[in-house]
Scaffold this motif. Structure first.
Motif: not given
Length: 151
Positions: A112, A114, A118-119, A122, A148
Motif C-alpha cells: 500500500t 504506507a 496517518q496511513d 489505508k 507504522l
C-alpha cells in the motif's frame, strides 16, 4: 459438506457422546446460522464465509464474557464460557501466529506504500479483507499501529 451441515452432524455426535458442553455450544452456533439463513435476502442459504464470520463473532463474545466474569470474580461462569469457545473454535480457519501476522502485515504495508501512522486506515482496509478469519481484528490493528509507528 458445508460448515452448516458439518455442525448439524457434530450435534448428533455430541448427543450420542452425551457431551453437554459441546452440544450446547454447537446448538447455539446452529441457532445463529439458522437465523442468518432465514434473514431477509439470504435466499435460505448461508455460505461458509458468512458462517465463519458468525462463528468468529460468537468466539469473541464468549472470550469477552469470560473476561468480564473473571473480573467479577466468577471463575465458574468464565470456565463455562471458555469451554464453549473451545468447542466451536475448531470450525474456524487456523489463526496466524504473531510472527506470521507481522510478516503478512509488512507485505501489505509495502504493497500500500504506507509511510506512517496517518496511513493506518489505508492499511487496515486491505489487511482486514486479506486476513479475514485468520487473525482477530484487534491483533491486526495493534500490529499495524506498532509497525507504522516504527516506520
Amino acid at each position: 459438506m458445508s460448515l452448516f451441515d458439518q455442525i448439524s452432524e457434530d450435534i448428533k455426535a455430541a448427543m450420542l457422546a452425551k457431551d453437554k458442553v459441546r452440544l450446547s455450544a454447537l446448538r447455539n452456533v446452529k441457532k445463529v446460522l439458522l437465523e442468518a439463513k432465514t434473514a431477509p435476502g439470504a435466499n435460505d442459504t448461508v455460505t461458509d464465509e458468512t458462517a465463519i464470520k458468525l462463528i468468529q463473532k460468537l468466539v469473541k463474545q464468549g472470550k469477552d464474557s469470560a473476561a468480564i466474569y473473571t473480573e467479577q470474580n466468577r471463575p465458574d461462569l468464565a470456565e463455562e464460557e471458555l469451554a464453549q469457545v473451545q468447542a466451536i473454535e475448531p470450525y474456524l480457519p487456523k489463526q496466524l501466529s504473531a510472527d506470521e501476522l507481522e510478516a503478512e502485515l509488512k507485505k501489505i504495508i509495502a504493497q500500500t506504500g504506507a509511510a506512517g501512522p496517518q496511513d493506518m486506515g489505508k492499511v487496515m482496509g486491505v489487511a482486514s479483507k486479506a486476513l479475514a478469519g485468520k487473525a482477530e481484528g484487534r491483533a491486526i490493528s495493534e500490529t499495524v499501529k506498532r509497525l507504522l509507528a516504527a516506520g
